[in-house]
Design an enzyme around this catalytic site. Sequence first.
Site, PDB file in Angstrom:
ATOM      1  N   GLU A  43      -4.607   1.630  -0.509  1.00  0.00           N
ATOM      2  CA  GLU A  43      -3.553   0.480  -0.324  1.00  0.00           C
ATOM      3  C   GLU A  43      -2.805   0.941   0.892  1.00  0.00           C
ATOM      4  OE1 GLU A  43      -0.448  -1.593   0.144  1.00  0.00           O
ATOM      5  OE2 GLU A  43       0.399  -0.609  -1.536  1.00  0.00           O
ATOM      6  N   CYS A  99       4.638  -2.805   3.416  1.00  0.00           N
ATOM      7  CA  CYS A  99       3.254  -3.270   3.637  1.00  0.00           C
ATOM      8  C   CYS A  99       3.121  -4.802   3.493  1.00  0.00           C
ATOM      9  CB  CYS A  99       2.466  -2.457   2.833  1.00  0.00           C
ATOM     10  SG  CYS A  99       2.521  -2.800   1.112  1.00  0.00           S
TER      11      CYS A  99
HETATM   12  C1  UN1 Z   1       4.555  -1.673  -0.202  1.00  0.00           C
HETATM   13  O1  UN1 Z   1       4.974  -2.295   0.507  1.00  0.00           O
HETATM   14  O2  UN1 Z   1       3.787  -0.420  -0.254  1.00  0.00           O
HETATM   15  O3  UN1 Z   1       5.321  -6.994  -2.983  1.00  0.00           O
HETATM   16  C2  UN1 Z   1       4.538  -2.280  -1.826  1.00  0.00           C
HETATM   17  C3  UN1 Z   1       5.975  -6.384  -2.616  1.00  0.00           C
HETATM   18  C4  UN1 Z   1       6.430  -5.144  -3.521  1.00  0.00           C
HETATM   19  C5  UN1 Z   1       5.661  -3.874  -3.321  1.00  0.00           C
HETATM   20  C6  UN1 Z   1       5.359  -3.673  -1.805  1.00  0.00           C
HETATM   21  N1  UN1 Z   1       6.300  -5.554  -4.788  1.00  0.00           N
HETATM   22  O4  UN1 Z   1       6.615  -6.766  -1.576  1.00  0.00           O
END
Ligand code: UN1
Length: 517
Positions: A262, A296
């Site tokens: 990820e 992310c």
């Molecule tokens: C991340 O930034 O690694 O969808 C995960 C989202 C959160 C998860 C982010 N539920 O922004």
Amino acid sequence: MASELASILNTLGLTDDPRISLDRLEPGAGFVLCENPTTGEAMARVRLDDADAYERAASEAHAAFLRWRTVPAPVRGQVVRAIGDELRVHRDALGRLVSLEVGKSLPEGIGEVQETVDIADFAVGLSRQLYGLTMPSERAMHAMREQWLPLGAIGVITAFNFPNAVWGWNAMLAAVCGDSVLWKPSLLAPLTAIATNTICQRVASRMGHEGVFGLVIGEDQVVGERMIADKRFPLISATGSCRMGRHVGGVVAQRLGRCLLELGGNNALIVERDADLDLALKSVVFGAIGTAGQRCTTTRRLYLHESIADEFCERLVRAYASVKVGDPLAKGVLCGPLVSAAAVEGFESAVAAAKSQGGEVLAGGSRAEASELTPPGLGGHFVRPTIVRAPASGELPIAREETFAPILYVFTFKTLEEAIAKQNDADQGLSSAIFTESARSAERFLDPSGAGSDCGLAYVNLGTSGAEIGGAFGGEKDTGGGRESGSDSWKAYMRRQTCSVNFSGELRLAQGIELDL
Ligand code: UN1
């Protein structure tokens, strides 16, 4: 601030943890200093695990797996249920710790722990639903079915930005699937990892299941490299940069292990001419500034229909002006600090590149002065949430890069086709969004032929961040292809066995092959 940490650790029953020291704050070999990103000061020292400690943790995780897999899945689910309950009790304190350690606003810190509670609930239900299929056999008096079996000890590598929830997605599913977990957290967030893991371990041990949740805190070279090369971990689930993912993926592939990656995102949000602009505006602000642009899933690119672009930019600039930057624990602060001084440098160099490439800074663009923070005078790693409008040519090469900071690059488009093509023209493929009131545009964006958004997450009238746990989370292309959390992501944590049984008493070969003996 040090007393804030002491009081959280006290609430969580972690005052005596031998790994954490709040008094000895000088750097030293074998330790990592935890800096409070809000003040820029050291607040704790955490002991690092060495190669021997890694070896002990890895063999313990493997031994725990061999015991844990024999526990029936619904019983494993009850352990996860108790963990979820315990996390509920400690949700707010843990959320505070997340905010203190990595700088995200308190509602986001608490929200992150809620995400772990949610995935625990999901996993409990799943513990009675690890279904395999039955298939009709082409041979008379034969039966075919598949079953899903525990996989092994799972190595979970997490990034600083979701120091609790991303582990939760992996660990809660892995646990009901019959796997043990060895967690290697980011060295920017070891305190949250210790607290989270200790809470879970306590519950599991009390219920007679020692060792299912392990933790190693160490340098990549010492701990990470060993783990990714270690055959005792049939699956490595890693969250982090694309660069990290390429390395981890390569090493794990060499030993023919499995990876769940990820990695980064370069997420775009499209605002069509017919969009509800109020809705779009709020979503852009949260998507681009939430977690100080360090998710992310952060909104990094904004594509505005040319007919609404100027108006929307003006409104966005006004909205940015009202955003409070400062102590993430203070009420009303949306934008906390970046996680480190290096992150501020990354922000500055991206803004400089954007300017030199003809981008116009509409908001922010520099470090935030101590005097403009809430409360004023903080010494941490603060930057101003930034909007850069691309030049008329639409060329802004820096926008191809994921900078973990609150920088939003704004472009315009004439047709939806053009907007979708531009959105997809990125190396990563994590999250995407469109704002439109037109069913036709929305469906075009989600075109089941695959000609719409090429991302793992596609939102209509919602921003790019803030996924619920019920769906599979992850993305395509340089994002790594992994899926975590909901839907059938659990399958990554198990091995599939196709079982064929002949109850005919005769040998019947498949494909009609005759054997004359
Ligand atoms: C991340 O930034 O690694 O969808 C995960 C989202 C959160 C998860 C982010 N539920 O922004």
